[in-house]
Scaffold this active site. Structure first.
Site, PDB file in Angstrom:
ATOM      1  N   GLY A  91      -8.785   3.980   7.191  1.00 23.74           N
ATOM      2  CA  GLY A  91      -8.437   5.366   7.509  1.00 23.74           C
ATOM      3  C   GLY A  91      -6.952   5.563   7.744  1.00 23.74           C
ATOM      4  N   MET A 109      -8.818   8.165  -0.084  1.00 20.14           N
ATOM      5  CA  MET A 109      -9.660   8.557   1.060  1.00 20.14           C
ATOM      6  C   MET A 109     -10.162   9.982   0.852  1.00 20.14           C
ATOM      7  SD  MET A 109      -7.439   7.099   4.226  1.00 20.14           S
ATOM      8  CE  MET A 109      -6.632   5.483   4.157  1.00 20.14           C
ATOM      9  N   MET A 134     -12.071   4.521  -0.587  1.00 20.20           N
ATOM     10  CA  MET A 134     -12.714   4.729   0.723  1.00 20.20           C
ATOM     11  C   MET A 134     -13.381   6.089   0.665  1.00 20.20           C
ATOM     12  SD  MET A 134      -9.599   3.176   2.947  1.00 20.20           S
ATOM     13  CE  MET A 134      -8.485   3.334   1.551  1.00 20.20           C
ATOM     14  N   SER A 193       0.845  -1.192   0.000  1.00 23.52           N
ATOM     15  CA  SER A 193       0.000   0.000   0.000  1.00 23.52           C
ATOM     16  C   SER A 193       0.880   1.241   0.000  1.00 23.52           C
ATOM     17  CB  SER A 193      -0.894   0.014   1.236  1.00 23.52           C
ATOM     18  OG  SER A 193      -1.468   1.303   1.361  1.00 23.52           O
ATOM     19  N   HIS A 218      -8.349   1.220  -4.094  1.00 23.28           N
ATOM     20  CA  HIS A 218      -9.281   0.979  -2.984  1.00 23.28           C
ATOM     21  C   HIS A 218      -9.951   2.305  -2.641  1.00 23.28           C
ATOM     22  CE1 HIS A 218      -9.548  -0.175   1.609  1.00 23.28           C
ATOM     23  NE2 HIS A 218     -10.734  -0.040   1.042  1.00 23.28           N
ATOM     24  N   ASP A 231      -6.881  -6.538   3.974  1.00 28.28           N
ATOM     25  CA  ASP A 231      -6.224  -5.233   4.072  1.00 28.28           C
ATOM     26  C   ASP A 231      -6.282  -4.725   5.510  1.00 28.28           C
ATOM     27  OD1 ASP A 231      -5.226  -2.689   3.632  1.00 28.28           O
ATOM     28  OD2 ASP A 231      -6.916  -2.011   2.414  1.00 28.28           O
ATOM     29  N   GLY A 232      -5.103  -4.506   6.070  1.00 34.15           N
ATOM     30  CA  GLY A 232      -5.009  -3.893   7.399  1.00 34.15           C
ATOM     31  C   GLY A 232      -4.286  -4.763   8.402  1.00 34.15           C
ATOM     32  N   GLY A 233      -3.155  -4.271   8.898  1.00 27.23           N
ATOM     33  CA  GLY A 233      -2.424  -5.003   9.935  1.00 27.23           C
ATOM     34  C   GLY A 233      -1.800  -6.300   9.456  1.00 27.23           C
ATOM     35  N   ASP A 281      -4.659   3.664  -1.880  1.00 30.50           N
ATOM     36  CA  ASP A 281      -5.716   3.975  -0.912  1.00 30.50           C
ATOM     37  C   ASP A 281      -6.255   5.378  -1.123  1.00 30.50           C
ATOM     38  OD1 ASP A 281      -6.041   1.656   0.778  1.00 30.50           O
ATOM     39  OD2 ASP A 281      -3.988   2.005   1.453  1.00 30.50           O
ATOM     40  N   HIS A 296      -1.278  -1.210  -4.347  1.00 32.92           N
ATOM     41  CA  HIS A 296      -2.535  -0.862  -3.689  1.00 32.92           C
ATOM     42  C   HIS A 296      -2.570   0.651  -3.438  1.00 32.92           C
ATOM     43  CE1 HIS A 296      -6.039  -1.934  -1.176  1.00 32.92           C
ATOM     44  NE2 HIS A 296      -5.608  -1.019  -0.324  1.00 32.92           N
ATOM     45  N   GLY A 345      -2.900   3.612   8.191  1.00 32.33           N
ATOM     46  CA  GLY A 345      -1.992   2.475   8.169  1.00 32.33           C
ATOM     47  C   GLY A 345      -1.484   2.207   9.577  1.00 32.33           C
ATOM     48  N   GLY A 346      -0.831   1.091   9.751  1.00 29.45           N
ATOM     49  CA  GLY A 346      -0.164   0.802  11.023  1.00 29.45           C
ATOM     50  C   GLY A 346      -1.059   0.358  12.155  1.00 29.45           C
ATOM     51  N   MET A 375     -11.760  -6.130   5.052  1.00 28.61           N
ATOM     52  CA  MET A 375     -10.939  -5.222   5.865  1.00 28.61           C
ATOM     53  C   MET A 375     -10.634  -5.880   7.213  1.00 28.61           C
ATOM     54  SD  MET A 375     -10.339  -2.599   4.007  1.00 28.61           S
ATOM     55  CE  MET A 375      -9.388  -1.717   5.259  1.00 28.61           C
ATOM     56  N   GLY A 434       1.034  -2.324   4.156  1.00 24.25           N
ATOM     57  CA  GLY A 434       1.617  -0.988   4.080  1.00 24.25           C
ATOM     58  C   GLY A 434       2.851  -0.902   4.942  1.00 24.25           C
ATOM     59  N   SER A 435       2.632  -0.714   6.253  1.00 21.09           N
ATOM     60  CA  SER A 435       3.767  -0.487   7.148  1.00 21.09           C
ATOM     61  C   SER A 435       4.712  -1.680   7.222  1.00 21.09           C
ATOM     62  CB  SER A 435       3.270  -0.093   8.544  1.00 21.09           C
ATOM     63  OG  SER A 435       2.195  -0.898   8.936  1.00 21.09           O
TER      64      SER A 435
END
Ligand code: DX5
Ligand code: ZN
Length: 222
Positions: free
Chosen positions: A147, A37, A68, A8, A66, A181-183, A35, A33, A149-150, A142, A203-204
């Site tokens: 909203g 927003m 959002m 991401s 993506h 997506d996420g974590g 993002d 990816h 990253g991290g 999700m 991402g992170s």
């Protein structure tokens, strides 16, 4: 099933986006990816179609956009014309407009020759998007509230991945792309792969790693 990795660019340095895109390609990523927003569907504002348009010529990798955003139907044209390869839209943003809005938006995406996908937030049952599985090239589960990253991976996503894979099998699309997506990091990626996901956004865990290519391989489980 081969696991596709989608770094991401939300976690990249926006002043050096070209380098980040090159890093994705050289580092063995499968998709990029993006993002998007809008400051309303989620608090932050990131970027719009112009970013997609500008990074398009820098890579051969598919751009996974993506959205959002509220009222996604109004923006499809811009992202399709900017060069998105796949556009995913949130169930929650569509359901508040009308019962048919999600389906209409997915069909609109396809009318541009772009792949489409539906996304569910952590507090929405994946069954809500079962009716559009036949239309979708990909579904996105999700594993954090969108909203930022991290954030920490929400374990409840795993059962939803399993249900999504099982349902994809029952409708005759066993190889359908199921994205998370996420974590996502090396540890949670393993759980996602075991549950049946084959597209992992990170991402992170990737942009924050000292060795980009090694981080891609770790998330892929190589
Ligand atoms: C969250 C975004 C994610 C985010 C993932 O709103 O949709 O794509 O960039 O970042 P990590 O992998 O750090 O959770
Ligand atoms: Zn995302």
């Amino acid at each position: 099933m081969y696991t596709k990795i989608a770094p991401s660019i939300l976690s990249a340095d926006f002043s050096r986006m070209g380098e980040a895109v090159k890093l994705c390609e050289e580092g063995g990523a499968d998709l990029i990816h993006c993002d998007v927003m809008d400051g309303t569907f989620v608090e932050p504002i990131t970027f719009g179609g112009q970013m997609v348009k500008n990074i398009r010529p820098l890579t051969r990798l598919p751009l996974d956009v993506h959205l959002m955003i509220e009222h996604p139907k109004t923006q499809i044209k811009f992202f399709a014309e900017a060069g998105a390869d796949i556009i995913t839209v949130h169930y929650e943003a569509c359901a508040k407009i009308s019962q048919t809005y999600l389906e209409e938006t997915l069909k609109l995406i396809k009318s541009y020759g772009v792949k489409c996908g539906a996304v569910v937030n952590p507090d929405v049952p994946v069954e809500k998007i079962f009716p559009v599985f036949t239309l979708c090239d990909m579904v996105l589960i999700m594993s954090v509230f969108p909203g930022y990253g991290g954030q920490k991976f929400i374990q409840g996503a795993l059962d939803k991945i399993k249900s999504a894979r099982a349902y994809a099998v029952t409708i005759g699309k066993p190889d359908m792309d199921i994205e998370v997506d996420g974590g996502v990091n090396a540890a949670t990626a393993k759980l996602c792969r075991e549950a049946g996901a084959n597209v992992l956004v990170a991402g992170s865990a990737i942009f924050g790693a000292p060795d980009f290519a090694a981080a891609v391989r770790e998330v892929r489980g190589q």
